[in-house]
Design a protein around this motif. Structure first.
Motif, short mmCIF file in Angstrom:
data_model
loop_
_atom_site.label_atom_id
_atom_site.label_comp_id
_atom_site.label_asym_id
_atom_site.label_seq_id
_atom_site.Cartn_x
_atom_site.Cartn_y
_atom_site.Cartn_z
N LYS A 21 0.85 -1.20 0.00
CA LYS A 21 0.00 0.00 0.00
C LYS A 21 0.88 1.24 0.00
O LYS A 21 1.94 1.20 0.63
N PRO A 22 0.55 2.31 -0.68
CA PRO A 22 -0.75 2.58 -1.30
C PRO A 22 -0.90 2.01 -2.71
O PRO A 22 -1.91 2.29 -3.36
N SER A 23 0.07 1.21 -3.20
CA SER A 23 -0.13 0.60 -4.53
C SER A 23 -1.35 -0.31 -4.49
O SER A 23 -1.60 -0.95 -3.46
N THR A 24 -2.03 -0.40 -5.60
CA THR A 24 -3.22 -1.25 -5.65
C THR A 24 -3.19 -2.11 -6.90
O THR A 24 -2.48 -1.81 -7.85
N PHE A 25 -3.98 -3.16 -6.89
CA PHE A 25 -4.14 -3.98 -8.09
C PHE A 25 -5.16 -3.32 -8.99
O PHE A 25 -6.10 -2.68 -8.50
N GLN A 26 -4.95 -3.51 -10.29
CA GLN A 26 -5.89 -2.92 -11.25
C GLN A 26 -7.30 -3.46 -10.98
O GLN A 26 -8.27 -2.73 -10.93
N SER A 27 -7.37 -4.79 -10.80
CA SER A 27 -8.65 -5.38 -10.42
C SER A 27 -8.55 -5.82 -8.97
O SER A 27 -7.70 -6.65 -8.64
N GLN A 28 -9.40 -5.24 -8.11
CA GLN A 28 -9.27 -5.53 -6.68
C GLN A 28 -10.18 -6.66 -6.22
O GLN A 28 -10.25 -6.99 -5.03
N LEU A 29 -10.84 -7.26 -7.21
CA LEU A 29 -11.82 -8.31 -6.95
C LEU A 29 -11.20 -9.49 -6.19
O LEU A 29 -11.85 -10.12 -5.37
N PHE A 30 -9.95 -9.78 -6.47
CA PHE A 30 -9.32 -10.99 -5.90
C PHE A 30 -8.42 -10.67 -4.71
O PHE A 30 -7.65 -11.53 -4.28
N ASN A 31 -8.50 -9.45 -4.17
CA ASN A 31 -7.62 -9.08 -3.05
C ASN A 31 -7.73 -10.07 -1.91
O ASN A 31 -8.83 -10.45 -1.50
N ASN A 32 -6.57 -10.46 -1.38
CA ASN A 32 -6.47 -11.37 -0.23
C ASN A 32 -7.25 -12.67 -0.41
O ASN A 32 -7.82 -13.20 0.53
N GLN A 33 -7.27 -13.16 -1.64
CA GLN A 33 -7.95 -14.42 -1.93
C GLN A 33 -7.02 -15.35 -2.69
O GLN A 33 -6.10 -14.89 -3.37
N LEU A 34 -7.32 -16.64 -2.60
CA LEU A 34 -6.62 -17.63 -3.42
C LEU A 34 -7.61 -18.12 -4.46
O LEU A 34 -8.68 -18.63 -4.12
N LEU A 35 -7.24 -17.98 -5.73
CA LEU A 35 -8.15 -18.38 -6.81
C LEU A 35 -7.63 -19.58 -7.56
O LEU A 35 -6.45 -19.65 -7.90
#
Ligand SMILES: C[S@@+](CC[C@H](N)C(=O)[O-])C[C@H]1O[C@@H](n2cnc3c(N)ncnc32)[C@H](O)[C@@H]1O
Length: 344
Positions: free
Chosen positions: A178-192
């Motif tokens: 932080k403060p950098s962010t992912f372009q898509s934050q949908l998967f933040n702190n998740q395992l896909l």
């Protein structure tokens, strides 16, 4: 990191490559088309460093990553760290001692240095075997990253999902401070984890998982979207070599010095060194994993490929069989090993 983009416009991202091995991460970085510069690579293994040097013209720092200090790391002023630590502590075949395995120490050590650096990395990329995600090393990694202000996105992905006919699911963790962010934050702190192919949204340039409910449908779509082995061959068939400018002089050792019979006589010259001896086919034919140029799968290559046949990687049949009997038909298929460049 976004394709083509550097740090501020055209300044390259400064990258450290830990556990560099023969340079798989660096190849991936190049392939990703990111404006980045590997400012140092680290590996303790002399042979791996020979190969890395051959591939990239730079010899990695040859020392134990565990002895690096925060001051050492600060000197590189790196923006991103690539880490592919040893996988033995987490493999199914191993003892699964996880963080209790001495080979896991250096990885947790280096992460523990982050808060002590005056210029911590902005991004991390971690790769490991499937099984890492349930280890206590993983729990500790997530704990350290959380405490040092990183957001993570974790994935289990196979080259098959990127159109490469190679089955090798692996664990990946992307981390941004932080403060950098992912372009898509949908998967933040998740395992896909998804068995389906990955598709690129043409309007947003975002790569997304394909939502498919049925495993069979996922598998069919995967094969549909995958390139065939042929696209990765240096030589399409045995006779191609005469026109090729193949200069790789890698020697291949096999357990047999039997010569090829007449049926294979045109497999000569540079490519000949990759032919599978008939004695091996007679003895181990039933244990061989055979693929064809139009196949869309290939088994995982191990460091014993070229030395042992069973479970070390696929062999390529350059001629289609014309009878039913497996042992004799294998002899007619002009079997060869994949070349090092093809494996790469
Ligand atoms: C899983 S492999 C990495 C493979 C690499 N990504 C590649 O493309 O070849 C792990 C590497 O870490 C190196 N290694 C293991 N422990 C190390 C340590 N404590 N310090 C430095 N290198 C280490 C090994 O020599 C090996 O090359």
């Amino acid at each position: 990191m976004e394709k083509g983009l550097g740090k501020q416009g055209d300044e390259p991202w400064r990258v450290l490559e830990f556990y560099s091995g023969i340079g798989g991460m660096r190849y991936s970085l190049m392939k990703a088309g990111v404006n980045a510069e590997v400012v140092e690579a680290f590996d303790i293994n002399d042979t791996a460093n020979d190969v890395y040097q051959h591939n990239f013209g730079h010899r990695p720092y040859q020392g134990n990553i565990q002895s690096l200090t925060a001051a050492d790391l600060d000197r590189y002023g790196a923006d991103a760290w690539l880490l592919s630590p040893p996988c033995q502590p987490y493999t199914r075949q191993g003892l699964q001692k996880q963080s209790g395995d001495a080979r896991a120490f250096s990885f947790l050590n280096i992460l523990e240095l982050i808060p002590h650096t005056s210029q911590p990395p902005i991004m991390l990329f971690v790769e490991n075997v499937v099984g890492f995600e349930t280890s206590d090393t993983h729990t500790k990694m997530i704990e350290i990253l959380g405490r040092t202000n990183f957001i993570t996105q974790e994935f289990i992905l196979s080259p098959l999902q990127f159109g490469v006919p190679y089955s090798r699911p692996r664990y990946f963790c992307l981390a941004k401070r932080k403060p950098s962010t992912f372009q898509s934050q949908l998967f933040n702190n998740q395992l896909l984890q998804s068995p389906g192919p990955l598709f690129r949204h043409t309007n947003t340039e975002e790569t997304v998982f394909c939502e498919l409910d049925e495993p069979q449908e996922s598998w069919d779509r995967l094969l549909e979207s995958c390139e065939s082995i042929e696209s990765f061959l240096e030589f399409k068939n045995c006779s191609d070599q005469s026109e090729s400018n193949f200069v790789d002089t890698t020697t291949v050792s096999t357990d047999s010095d039997e010569v090829l019979d007449e049926g294979n006589e045109y497999c000569s010259g540079g490519l000949d060194q990759y032919s599978v001896p008939l004695s091996l086919i007679e003895r181990w034919g039933s244990a061989m994993d055979i693929v064809y140029p139009d196949s869309k799968r290939c088994c995982c290559f191990t460091k014993s490929y070229y030395r042992y046949v069973k479970g070390t990687g696929s062999l390529l049949a350059t001629l289609q069989p014309n009878n039913e009997d497996k042992a004799s038909s294998l002899k007619e298929q002009c079997l060869r090993y994949f070349t090092p460049r093809e494996v790469c």
